[in-house]
Design a protein around this motif. Structure first.
Motif, PDB file in Angstrom:
ATOM      1  N   ASP A  20      48.499  53.716  21.996  1.00  0.00           N
ATOM      2  CA  ASP A  20      48.532  52.255  21.957  1.00  0.00           C
ATOM      3  C   ASP A  20      49.711  51.630  22.696  1.00  0.00           C
ATOM      4  N   SER A  21      50.518  52.437  23.409  1.00  0.00           N
ATOM      5  CA  SER A  21      51.686  51.844  24.066  1.00  0.00           C
ATOM      6  C   SER A  21      51.927  52.261  25.517  1.00  0.00           C
ATOM      7  N   TYR A  22      51.322  53.328  26.014  1.00  0.00           N
ATOM      8  CA  TYR A  22      51.625  53.715  27.396  1.00  0.00           C
ATOM      9  C   TYR A  22      51.002  52.718  28.373  1.00  0.00           C
ATOM     10  N   ASP A  23      51.673  52.539  29.496  1.00  0.00           N
ATOM     11  CA  ASP A  23      51.226  51.595  30.516  1.00  0.00           C
ATOM     12  C   ASP A  23      50.057  52.188  31.295  1.00  0.00           C
ATOM     13  N   ARG A  24      48.972  51.452  31.349  1.00  0.00           N
ATOM     14  CA  ARG A  24      47.773  51.917  32.037  1.00  0.00           C
ATOM     15  C   ARG A  24      47.677  51.405  33.480  1.00  0.00           C
ATOM     16  N   THR A  25      48.681  50.678  33.941  1.00  0.00           N
ATOM     17  CA  THR A  25      48.663  50.131  35.287  1.00  0.00           C
ATOM     18  C   THR A  25      48.729  51.247  36.319  1.00  0.00           C
ATOM     19  N   HIS A  26      47.848  51.171  37.286  1.00  0.00           N
ATOM     20  CA  HIS A  26      47.781  52.186  38.337  1.00  0.00           C
ATOM     21  C   HIS A  26      47.452  51.508  39.663  1.00  0.00           C
ATOM     22  N   THR A  27      47.559  52.264  40.728  1.00  0.00           N
ATOM     23  CA  THR A  27      47.276  51.724  42.058  1.00  0.00           C
ATOM     24  C   THR A  27      46.147  52.526  42.686  1.00  0.00           C
ATOM     25  N   VAL A  28      45.210  51.805  43.266  1.00  0.00           N
ATOM     26  CA  VAL A  28      44.128  52.424  44.011  1.00  0.00           C
ATOM     27  C   VAL A  28      44.337  52.053  45.474  1.00  0.00           C
ATOM     28  N   ARG A  29      44.326  53.052  46.334  1.00  0.00           N
ATOM     29  CA  ARG A  29      44.469  52.835  47.772  1.00  0.00           C
ATOM     30  C   ARG A  29      43.147  53.204  48.455  1.00  0.00           C
ATOM     31  N   TYR A  30      42.705  52.303  49.310  1.00  0.00           N
ATOM     32  CA  TYR A  30      41.466  52.518  50.043  1.00  0.00           C
ATOM     33  C   TYR A  30      41.777  53.001  51.457  1.00  0.00           C
ATOM     34  N   ALA A  31      40.814  53.658  52.072  1.00  0.00           N
ATOM     35  CA  ALA A  31      41.011  54.276  53.382  1.00  0.00           C
ATOM     36  C   ALA A  31      41.491  53.283  54.442  1.00  0.00           C
ATOM     37  N   GLN A  34      44.011  48.924  52.213  1.00  0.00           N
ATOM     38  CA  GLN A  34      44.112  47.972  51.117  1.00  0.00           C
ATOM     39  C   GLN A  34      44.510  48.692  49.831  1.00  0.00           C
ATOM     40  N   THR A  35      45.315  48.018  49.009  1.00  0.00           N
ATOM     41  CA  THR A  35      45.657  48.562  47.696  1.00  0.00           C
ATOM     42  C   THR A  35      45.224  47.579  46.626  1.00  0.00           C
ATOM     43  N   LEU A  36      44.948  48.113  45.465  1.00  0.00           N
ATOM     44  CA  LEU A  36      44.514  47.318  44.330  1.00  0.00           C
ATOM     45  C   LEU A  36      45.229  47.827  43.096  1.00  0.00           C
ATOM     46  N   SER A  37      45.777  46.903  42.323  1.00  0.00           N
ATOM     47  CA  SER A  37      46.378  47.292  41.044  1.00  0.00           C
ATOM     48  C   SER A  37      45.304  47.251  39.974  1.00  0.00           C
ATOM     49  N   GLY A  38      45.233  48.299  39.184  1.00  0.00           N
ATOM     50  CA  GLY A  38      44.236  48.380  38.137  1.00  0.00           C
ATOM     51  C   GLY A  38      44.865  48.682  36.800  1.00  0.00           C
ATOM     52  N   SER A  39      44.097  48.471  35.756  1.00  0.00           N
ATOM     53  CA  SER A  39      44.510  48.772  34.399  1.00  0.00           C
ATOM     54  C   SER A  39      43.240  48.989  33.591  1.00  0.00           C
ATOM     55  N   SER A  40      43.394  49.173  32.307  1.00  0.00           N
ATOM     56  CA  SER A  40      42.210  49.212  31.447  1.00  0.00           C
ATOM     57  C   SER A  40      41.987  47.800  30.918  1.00  0.00           C
ATOM     58  N   THR A  41      40.938  47.625  30.135  1.00  0.00           N
ATOM     59  CA  THR A  41      40.674  46.315  29.552  1.00  0.00           C
ATOM     60  C   THR A  41      41.748  45.971  28.518  1.00  0.00           C
ATOM     61  N   VAL A  42      41.875  44.707  28.222  1.00  0.00           N
ATOM     62  CA  VAL A  42      42.835  44.267  27.209  1.00  0.00           C
ATOM     63  C   VAL A  42      42.505  44.915  25.861  1.00  0.00           C
ATOM     64  N   PHE A  50      45.190  42.662  35.888  1.00  0.00           N
ATOM     65  CA  PHE A  50      44.750  43.679  36.831  1.00  0.00           C
ATOM     66  C   PHE A  50      43.271  44.004  36.621  1.00  0.00           C
ATOM     67  N   ALA A  51      42.610  44.389  37.695  1.00  0.00           N
ATOM     68  CA  ALA A  51      41.203  44.760  37.611  1.00  0.00           C
ATOM     69  C   ALA A  51      41.041  45.994  36.736  1.00  0.00           C
ATOM     70  N   ASN A  52      39.958  46.011  35.957  1.00  0.00           N
ATOM     71  CA  ASN A  52      39.664  47.189  35.143  1.00  0.00           C
ATOM     72  C   ASN A  52      38.395  47.871  35.683  1.00  0.00           C
ATOM     73  N   PRO A  53      38.141  49.104  35.281  1.00  0.00           N
ATOM     74  CA  PRO A  53      36.982  49.821  35.822  1.00  0.00           C
ATOM     75  C   PRO A  53      35.651  49.107  35.599  1.00  0.00           C
ATOM     76  N   GLU A  54      35.509  48.434  34.475  1.00  0.00           N
ATOM     77  CA  GLU A  54      34.262  47.718  34.207  1.00  0.00           C
ATOM     78  C   GLU A  54      34.069  46.581  35.214  1.00  0.00           C
ATOM     79  N   GLU A  55      35.153  45.864  35.510  1.00  0.00           N
ATOM     80  CA  GLU A  55      35.078  44.793  36.513  1.00  0.00           C
ATOM     81  C   GLU A  55      34.822  45.369  37.900  1.00  0.00           C
TER      82      GLU A  55
END
Length: 151
Positions: A20-31, A34-42, A50-55
């Protein structure tokens, strides 16, 4: 056949590594760079900014349908002047009790210009053809429904 690669990176922050406390923020890099910051849902302790996998899944289906629709419209000699969509993914338990995206609803609003404007039935046919030919929709189990809207 083609390959589509991404790179994902994440590092543990200074907090304890507890569910319940670790940071889920991650970076996705495309070929293309472009980079995108992602996380899990609230709801699963992620960050809303940040965008989540469901989005991302929803945007992939929506984008694929859009791009396929444009190709079909262009080949059918319709001139699309604008396209908007406010897609919604439904996350719920399936029959096996697992949480999954069970349904994705697309609500495309397409505007045309020029002499050739499709009627409602033709527009629905264009969307149906786009749906049947969308690579992403054909790759997932979730039900994808197109709610065609006239303007």
């Amino acid at each position: 056949m083609s390959e589509h690669k991404i790179s994902l990176s994440w590092k543990k922050g200074p907090e304890d590594f507890k569910y319940d406390s670790y940071d889920r923020t991650h970076t996705v890099r495309y070929a293309g760079g472009q980079t995108l910051s992602g996380s899990s849902t609230v709801e699963t302790f992620g960050k809303a900014e940040f965008a989540n996998p469901e989005e991302l899944l929803t945007s992939s289906v929506c984008s694929c349908h859009f791009l396929t629709f444009l190709a079909i419209a262009a080949k059918s000699r319709y001139v699309v002047s604008s396209y908007e969509d406010n897609a919604v993914a439904i996350l719920e338990k399936n029959r096996e009790g697992k949480t999954v995206v069970t349904k994705i609803d697309l609500y495309p609003i397409v505007r045309f210009e020029g002499e050739k404007i499709p009627d409602r039935e033709t527009l629905e046919g264009l969307h149906e053809k786009a749906h049947k030919n969308c690579f992403i929709s054909n790759s997932i189990k979730s039900e994808v429904t197109i709610h065609t809207q006239s303007v």
